[in-house]
Design a protein around this motif. Structure first.
Motif, mmCIF file in Angstrom:
data_model
loop_
_atom_site.group_PDB
_atom_site.id
_atom_site.type_symbol
_atom_site.label_atom_id
_atom_site.label_comp_id
_atom_site.label_asym_id
_atom_site.label_seq_id
_atom_site.Cartn_x
_atom_site.Cartn_y
_atom_site.Cartn_z
ATOM 1 N N LEU A 1 0.856 -1.181 0.000
ATOM 2 C CA LEU A 1 0.000 0.000 0.000
ATOM 3 C C LEU A 1 0.891 1.230 0.000
ATOM 4 N N VAL A 2 0.665 2.106 -0.955
ATOM 5 C CA VAL A 2 1.406 3.366 -1.008
ATOM 6 C C VAL A 2 0.397 4.494 -0.822
ATOM 7 N N ASN A 3 0.455 5.132 0.332
ATOM 8 C CA ASN A 3 -0.401 6.287 0.615
ATOM 9 C C ASN A 3 0.363 7.533 0.203
ATOM 10 N N ASN A 4 0.111 7.997 -1.023
ATOM 11 C CA ASN A 4 0.883 9.108 -1.574
ATOM 12 C C ASN A 4 0.012 10.249 -2.078
ATOM 13 N N ALA A 5 -1.258 10.239 -1.836
ATOM 14 C CA ALA A 5 -2.096 11.352 -2.287
ATOM 15 C C ALA A 5 -1.856 12.552 -1.378
ATOM 16 N N GLY A 6 -1.823 13.721 -1.968
ATOM 17 C CA GLY A 6 -1.636 14.905 -1.145
ATOM 18 C C GLY A 6 -1.662 16.174 -1.976
ATOM 19 N N PHE A 7 -1.881 17.284 -1.288
ATOM 20 C CA PHE A 7 -1.804 18.598 -1.908
ATOM 21 C C PHE A 7 -1.531 19.597 -0.799
ATOM 22 N N ASN A 8 -1.345 20.850 -1.175
ATOM 23 C CA ASN A 8 -0.988 21.877 -0.203
ATOM 24 C C ASN A 8 -1.816 23.129 -0.426
ATOM 25 N N GLU A 9 -2.233 23.721 0.672
ATOM 26 C CA GLU A 9 -2.874 25.042 0.683
ATOM 27 C C GLU A 9 -1.908 25.923 1.465
ATOM 28 N N CYS A 10 -1.039 26.573 0.731
ATOM 29 C CA CYS A 10 0.081 27.287 1.342
ATOM 30 C C CYS A 10 -0.247 28.771 1.528
ATOM 31 N N GLY A 11 0.254 29.322 2.607
ATOM 32 C CA GLY A 11 0.082 30.738 2.894
ATOM 33 C C GLY A 11 -0.069 30.951 4.382
ATOM 34 N N LEU A 12 -0.092 32.187 4.773
ATOM 35 C CA LEU A 12 -0.292 32.498 6.194
ATOM 36 C C LEU A 12 -1.661 31.962 6.621
ATOM 37 N N PHE A 13 -1.723 31.411 7.805
ATOM 38 C CA PHE A 13 -2.912 30.704 8.270
ATOM 39 C C PHE A 13 -4.188 31.543 8.149
ATOM 40 N N THR A 14 -4.122 32.823 8.484
ATOM 41 C CA THR A 14 -5.324 33.667 8.419
ATOM 42 C C THR A 14 -5.712 34.019 6.978
ATOM 43 N N ASP A 15 -4.830 33.729 6.024
ATOM 44 C CA ASP A 15 -5.096 34.059 4.619
ATOM 45 C C ASP A 15 -5.491 32.854 3.771
ATOM 46 N N THR A 16 -5.330 31.648 4.306
ATOM 47 C CA THR A 16 -5.610 30.453 3.507
ATOM 48 C C THR A 16 -7.088 30.094 3.576
ATOM 49 N N ASP A 17 -7.498 29.275 2.636
ATOM 50 C CA ASP A 17 -8.890 28.874 2.511
ATOM 51 C C ASP A 17 -9.200 27.701 3.449
ATOM 52 N N THR B 1 10.234 17.835 -4.504
ATOM 53 C CA THR B 1 10.336 16.816 -5.549
ATOM 54 C C THR B 1 9.689 17.364 -6.815
ATOM 55 N N GLU B 2 10.285 17.046 -7.934
ATOM 56 C CA GLU B 2 9.844 17.565 -9.231
ATOM 57 C C GLU B 2 8.561 16.870 -9.686
ATOM 58 N N THR B 3 7.432 17.375 -9.206
ATOM 59 C CA THR B 3 6.113 16.876 -9.603
ATOM 60 C C THR B 3 5.212 18.087 -9.844
ATOM 61 N N GLU B 4 3.935 17.848 -10.048
ATOM 62 C CA GLU B 4 2.972 18.941 -10.225
ATOM 63 C C GLU B 4 2.571 19.576 -8.890
ATOM 64 N N PHE B 5 3.017 18.978 -7.794
ATOM 65 C CA PHE B 5 2.650 19.427 -6.452
ATOM 66 C C PHE B 5 2.899 20.930 -6.272
ATOM 67 N N ALA B 6 4.107 21.387 -6.578
ATOM 68 C CA ALA B 6 4.471 22.792 -6.333
ATOM 69 C C ALA B 6 3.629 23.748 -7.167
ATOM 70 N N ALA B 7 3.429 23.416 -8.423
ATOM 71 C CA ALA B 7 2.638 24.300 -9.289
ATOM 72 C C ALA B 7 1.200 24.385 -8.803
ATOM 73 N N LYS B 8 0.630 23.248 -8.409
ATOM 74 C CA LYS B 8 -0.750 23.258 -7.930
ATOM 75 C C LYS B 8 -0.895 24.056 -6.641
ATOM 76 N N PRO C 1 11.438 12.409 -9.072
ATOM 77 C CA PRO C 1 10.662 11.317 -8.465
ATOM 78 C C PRO C 1 11.355 9.954 -8.569
ATOM 79 N N ASP C 2 12.002 9.692 -9.709
ATOM 80 C CA ASP C 2 12.701 8.413 -9.883
ATOM 81 C C ASP C 2 13.792 8.225 -8.837
#
Length: 173
Positions: free
Chosen positions: A1-17, A102-109, A125-126
């Motif tokens: 089992l590889v639990n690798n799903a994830g994303f980020n909502e980055c920013g100051l806590f009072t400014d994030t969604d 890591t060079e994925t779409e994570f940072a852009a998203k 990633p490799d």
């Protein structure tokens, strides 16, 4: 089992969604826990299995401007460490993988692709998989790929929180 799903909502806590942060908590914590809970009994029945839970260097560093993300990744590491202890003397191995940038779409998203964090020592990633897979198969509890990431975590443990907070804010600019 590889639990690798994830994303980020980055920013100051009072400014994030908040809605996005709740979705992040659900994905990083609730779903990882639920999926692992469903799969481990089958592994236990066979006395064999491998689980890799993908954390982050953020698992070790409470990160201003990334508070919820780092907290969810700290949960993943703590959860993995506990399961590692429960299954240590069985055929089931639990590994926490904590890569850095890591060079994925994570940072852009997450709209952090232009930050200092993603300008230096970004791994392919490799390379992460080549380092992690053999260690997972051997049952290593924690895998931190890359010397830069190992140094980052080492220094985060010995530097005062005020210093790591300042460095984190700088890296996320």
């Amino acid at each position: 089992l590889v639990n690798n799903a994830g994303f980020n909502e980055c920013g100051l806590f009072t400014d994030t969604d908040m809605e996005q942060e709740m979705k992040m908590i659900d994905l990083h914590i609730r779903f990882v826990t639920q999926l692992t809970k469903r799969i481990l009994p089958m592994m236990k029945k066979n006395n064999y299995g491998r689980v890799v839970n993908v954390g982050s260097t953020g698992s070790f560093i409470p990160s201003p401007s990334d508070a919820v993300y780092s907290a969810t990744k700290a949960y993943i590491m703590s959860f993995s460490n506990a399961l590692y202890g429960e299954f240590k003397r069985t055929g089931i191995k639990i590994t926490s993988l904590c890569p850095g940038a890591t060079e994925t779409e994570f940072a852009a998203k997450a709209n952090i692709q232009d930050t200092l964090l993603f300008k230096y020592a970004v791994m392919k990633p490799d390379s992460v998989v080549e380092i992690a897979y053999p260690k997972l198969m051997k049952g290593k509890r924690l895998v931190i790929p890359g010397i830069y990431n190992k140094l980052l975590i080492f220094f985060s443990k010995i530097l005062p929180v005020g210093v790591t907070n300042s460095l984190t804010i700088t890296m996320m600019k």
